[in-house]
Design a protein around this motif. Structure first.
Motif, PDB file in Angstrom:
ATOM      1  N   ASP A   1       0.827  -1.203   0.000  1.00 20.72           N
ATOM      2  CA  ASP A   1       0.000   0.000   0.000  1.00 20.72           C
ATOM      3  C   ASP A   1       0.866   1.260   0.000  1.00 20.72           C
ATOM      4  OD1 ASP A   1      -2.331  -1.471  -0.029  1.00 20.72           O
ATOM      5  OD2 ASP A   1      -2.691  -1.295   2.127  1.00 20.72           O
ATOM      6  N   VAL A   2       1.903   1.250   0.816  1.00 19.60           N
ATOM      7  CA  VAL A   2       2.805   2.403   0.882  1.00 19.60           C
ATOM      8  C   VAL A   2       3.474   2.616  -0.473  1.00 19.60           C
ATOM      9  CG1 VAL A   2       4.915   3.305   1.942  1.00 19.60           C
ATOM     10  CG2 VAL A   2       3.181   2.195   3.356  1.00 19.60           C
TER      11      VAL A   2
ATOM     12  N   SER B   1       3.082   5.896  -2.903  1.00 18.79           N
ATOM     13  CA  SER B   1       4.292   6.594  -3.325  1.00 18.79           C
ATOM     14  C   SER B   1       4.353   6.730  -4.842  1.00 18.79           C
ATOM     15  CB  SER B   1       5.525   5.853  -2.811  1.00 18.79           C
ATOM     16  OG  SER B   1       6.688   6.473  -3.278  1.00 18.79           O
ATOM     17  N   GLU B   2       4.042   5.650  -5.556  1.00 19.33           N
ATOM     18  CA  GLU B   2       4.076   5.684  -7.018  1.00 19.33           C
ATOM     19  C   GLU B   2       3.065   6.670  -7.583  1.00 19.33           C
ATOM     20  OE1 GLU B   2       3.539   1.633  -8.243  1.00 19.33           O
ATOM     21  OE2 GLU B   2       5.524   1.033  -7.496  1.00 19.33           O
ATOM     22  N   VAL B   3       1.856   6.652  -7.053  1.00 20.03           N
ATOM     23  CA  VAL B   3       0.819   7.574  -7.526  1.00 20.03           C
ATOM     24  C   VAL B   3       1.232   9.022  -7.249  1.00 20.03           C
ATOM     25  CG1 VAL B   3      -1.555   8.371  -7.149  1.00 20.03           C
ATOM     26  CG2 VAL B   3      -1.081   5.930  -7.388  1.00 20.03           C
ATOM     27  N   ALA B   4       1.756   9.281  -6.055  1.00 18.83           N
ATOM     28  CA  ALA B   4       2.163  10.639  -5.692  1.00 18.83           C
ATOM     29  C   ALA B   4       3.274  11.139  -6.614  1.00 18.83           C
ATOM     30  CB  ALA B   4       2.613  10.685  -4.241  1.00 18.83           C
ATOM     31  N   GLN B   5       4.234  10.283  -6.924  1.00 21.04           N
ATOM     32  CA  GLN B   5       5.354  10.699  -7.765  1.00 21.04           C
ATOM     33  C   GLN B   5       4.934  10.894  -9.218  1.00 21.04           C
ATOM     34  OE1 GLN B   5       8.904   8.377  -7.186  1.00 21.04           O
ATOM     35  NE2 GLN B   5       8.627   8.367  -4.972  1.00 21.04           N
TER      36      GLN B   5
END
Length: 98
Positions: free
Chosen positions: A50-51, A55-59
């Protein structure tokens, strides 16, 4: 979300706070200064997967220009992380400018 600040006033303020805190016995911050806005937190009990996904979506997300905000004071907060969310307690307010 990163903060663009071409005048470098935030970096100068960071340096001044570091100097003042060191003068009264606190250790100097060693991490590089990176002005930003925290839009959310991942709970500690979240899975690694999940983390990683967050992180991938945010970046990959382009935020764009959110606007400009004049700042006239700085407030030092104590941040207490609780299971119900963070609690922020104002400790001291400093006027800026002039």
């Amino acid at each position: 979300v990163g903060v663009e600040e071409p005048t470098q006033r935030l970096a100068l303020l960071h340096q001044a706070v570091n100097d003042a805190m060191e003068a009264v016995g606190f250790e100097r911050e060693t991490r590089p200064f990176s002005p930003h806005l925290t839009l959310g937190r991942v709970r500690r009990r979240a899975s690694r997967r999940d983390v990683q996904q967050v992180s991938e979506v945010a970046q990959e997300t382009e935020v764009g220009h959110l606007g400009e905000v004049p700042v006239s004071e700085m407030i030092f907060f104590r941040s207490i992380l609780k299971s119900t969310g963070a609690e922020y307690i104002p400790l001291k307010t400093f006027a800026l400018g002039g």
